[in-house]
Design an enzyme around this catalytic site. Structure first.
Site, PDB file in Angstrom:
ATOM      1  N   ARG A   1       4.803  -0.197  -4.236  1.00  0.00           N
ATOM      2  CA  ARG A   1       4.968  -0.723  -5.592  1.00  0.00           C
ATOM      3  C   ARG A   1       4.521  -2.185  -5.586  1.00  0.00           C
ATOM      4  NH1 ARG A   1       9.980  -3.460  -6.877  1.00  0.00           N
ATOM      5  NH2 ARG A   1      10.820  -4.174  -4.905  1.00  0.00           N
TER       6      ARG A   1
ATOM      7  N   ARG B   1       7.669  -9.838 -11.437  1.00  0.00           N
ATOM      8  CA  ARG B   1       9.004 -10.325 -11.800  1.00  0.00           C
ATOM      9  C   ARG B   1       9.002 -10.944 -13.198  1.00  0.00           C
ATOM     10  NH1 ARG B   1      10.310 -12.889  -5.847  1.00  0.00           N
ATOM     11  NH2 ARG B   1      10.600 -10.879  -4.828  1.00  0.00           N
TER      12      ARG B   1
ATOM     13  N   ARG C   1      -4.460  -0.462  13.160  1.00  0.00           N
ATOM     14  CA  ARG C   1      -5.175  -1.673  12.821  1.00  0.00           C
ATOM     15  C   ARG C   1      -4.634  -2.745  13.745  1.00  0.00           C
ATOM     16  NH1 ARG C   1      -9.924  -2.904  10.918  1.00  0.00           N
ATOM     17  NH2 ARG C   1      -9.800  -4.714   9.555  1.00  0.00           N
TER      18      ARG C   1
ATOM     19  N   ARG D   1      -4.146 -14.606   6.606  1.00  0.00           N
ATOM     20  CA  ARG D   1      -3.112 -15.589   6.271  1.00  0.00           C
ATOM     21  C   ARG D   1      -3.030 -16.713   7.300  1.00  0.00           C
ATOM     22  NH1 ARG D   1       2.289 -11.706   6.569  1.00  0.00           N
ATOM     23  NH2 ARG D   1       1.703 -10.582   8.450  1.00  0.00           N
TER      24      ARG D   1
ATOM     25  N   GLU E   1      -4.337 -15.473  11.075  1.00  0.00           N
ATOM     26  CA  GLU E   1      -4.223 -14.054  11.409  1.00  0.00           C
ATOM     27  C   GLU E   1      -5.503 -13.332  10.978  1.00  0.00           C
ATOM     28  OE1 GLU E   1      -0.005 -12.901  10.775  1.00  0.00           O
ATOM     29  OE2 GLU E   1      -0.914 -11.086   9.975  1.00  0.00           O
TER      30      GLU E   1
ATOM     31  N   TYR F   1       5.401   2.125  10.551  1.00  0.00           N
ATOM     32  CA  TYR F   1       5.723   0.720  10.412  1.00  0.00           C
ATOM     33  C   TYR F   1       7.221   0.588  10.174  1.00  0.00           C
ATOM     34  CZ  TYR F   1       6.201  -4.045   9.137  1.00  0.00           C
ATOM     35  OH  TYR F   1       6.621  -5.350   9.140  1.00  0.00           O
TER      36      TYR F   1
ATOM     37  N   ASP G   1      10.295  -2.435   9.719  1.00  0.00           N
ATOM     38  CA  ASP G   1      10.755  -3.814   9.744  1.00  0.00           C
ATOM     39  C   ASP G   1      11.832  -3.907  10.828  1.00  0.00           C
ATOM     40  OD1 ASP G   1       9.336  -5.426   7.995  1.00  0.00           O
ATOM     41  OD2 ASP G   1      10.446  -4.735   6.239  1.00  0.00           O
TER      42      ASP G   1
END
Ligand code: FAD
Length: 384
Positions: A189, A193, A266, A297, A317, A365, A367
């Site tokens: 998504r 905001r 990747r 970044r 990066e 992936y 976190d």
């Protein structure tokens, strides 16, 4: 944490360890957050554990190192965030966390924009910021997706212009593929905001362990045998004879000799620079979304600990194609790779001596809070 043997790379080490008989309840392959959490819980439950890692350090990809008095996140910016109190309580056993709240800006055509997209972003781009006009803009500039591509989905959420500035270039560099070819599932998504909240995460608990993640993981491994510079595959037989169970957090395809083919990733290349200046940029992370800029970044590490050092350390990066010898960072969870992974998973489920866990063994992936939660669950299950 107790280093069990010295000069592990030498042949004599291999000879020595393979002739050594030690009985462990668990040998844990990988000193990342999955391995360290599992080892801690097992050790707390009175189990004897050995943790091995082929790298020369603990903490896996969360590894931090002190450079010029600044804690540097060696594998990219790592911000801890969770809504789950038990996970927060768990990590707070091993470190005091600071109150860092993550801020990211996006650089596009030499302009800096507030991100995630919020009222400030709209004001910077279009000169309006009231919620009603933003809503009207989105209704006018978006259409239903025409296919399942990331491009179509993103445009359906934020329209062409915001897609170009915030998503297209960044995502195409990150994945090395056009957004028209990438599946929409990568994005999930795009938050827009309706207020001016610029903080990247909205979780209840956020911060960075003071002193860095390596210190935190060192505490997690307190009293546990640890052997670095040791590839599991060079002592696999020894591990199987000397452990009741083996927890494997390395790549699942490598475990099964890539028999169904390699899983694709990747990779990233990090360019770390020490700069003789107090500050390089105003926030910890700036994303570069222009396609012609090769990096995605720049991280300025001193923001994570509000360091006052006279110098600063920054990391650029650069996304890159993964192949053997490079670090696998982001799994490419497309149809082909997921089907291949499912075959490996079926084989893994038949290995009753093993627990497979973590980002590489589960090919997903995670976190940090998620990988800790997964290790907690798998430890509970392994007790049954
Ligand atoms: P790892 O940390 O990769 O640990 C696995 C370990 O196993 C490694 O140390 C490896 O050397 C070892 N190993 C593998 N094979 C073998 C073998 N054959 N023998 C011995 N050892 C072996 N998460 C967040 O919550 N917040 C963030 O801001 C965030 N930022 C990220 C930024 C980047 C660029 C990346 C790539 C990830 C980020 N993450 C972040 C995710 C975080 O890094 C992972 O959740 C976490 O590192 C996963 O832990 P793990 O133990 O599964 O894997």
């Amino acid at each position: 944490m107790r280093a069990i043997l010295a000069s592990p790379k030498s042949l004599s080490f291999l000879y020595f360890i393979q002739n050594l008989s030690l009985n462990y309840d668990y040998i844990i392959v990988g000193a990342g957050l999955f391995g360290a959490t599992f080892a801690r819980l097992a050790s707390d439950a009175g189990k004897k554990c050995l943790v091995i890692d082929k790298r020369n350090h603990i903490a896996g990809n969360a590894f931090t190192q002190n450079m010029q008095g600044i804690v540097v996140h060696q594998y990219g910016a790592h911000i801890f965030h969770t809504n789950h109190k038990p996970i927060w309580d768990f990590v707070n056993r091993f470190a005091k966390f600071n109150d860092y709240r993550h801020l990211v800006k996006v650089s596009y055509q030499n302009q800096l924009y507030s991100f995630p997209i919020n009222q400030i972003t709209f004001r910077q781009l279009f000169g309006f910021s009231d919620a009603k006009t933003i809503e009207k803009y989105l209704v006018k500039n978006t259409e239903r997706p025409i296919d399942d591509s990331l491009e179509s989905f993103a445009k359906s959420q934020v329209g062409e212009k915001l897609f170009e500035i915030f998503i297209k270039g960044y995502t195409e560099k990150q994945w090395g593929r056009s957004c028209a070819e990438l599946p929409s599932s990568i994005l999930k998504r795009i938050p827009v905001r309706s207020n001016s909240d610029e903080y990247y995460f909205d979780d209840d608990f956020q911060g960075i362990p003071i002193g860095g993640y390596t210190k935190m993981v060192e505490k997690m491994l307190d009293g546990i045998d640890v052997q670095l510079n040791t590839d599991f595959f060079s002592i696999k037989n020894w591990c199987e004879t000397n452990a009741h169970k083996i927890v494997y957090t390395g790549p699942i395809d490598a475990f099964f000799d890539n028999q169904f083919g390699e899983l694709e990733y990747r990779s990233l290349r990090f360019e770390i620079q020490i700069l003789q200046q107090k500050q390089f940029q105003e926030v910890a992370v700036i994303n570069y979304s222009d396609a012609q800029i090769p990096f995605t970044r720049i991280i300025e590490h001193k923001h994570f600990e509000k360091s006052n050092a006279d110098r600063t350390v920054v990391t650029k990066e650069f996304p890159q194609k993964w192949d053997i010898g490079k670090e696998p960072f982001y799994p490419i969870n497309d149809k082909e790779n997921n089907t291949r992974y499912a075959k490996y998973k079926t084989l893994a489920e038949k290995k009753s001596k093993y627990v497979f866990g973590g980002r590489l063994a589960e090919y997903r992936y995670y976190d940090m809070h998620q990988v800790i939660a997964s290790a907690m669950k798998k430890f509970e299950k392994s007790k049954k």
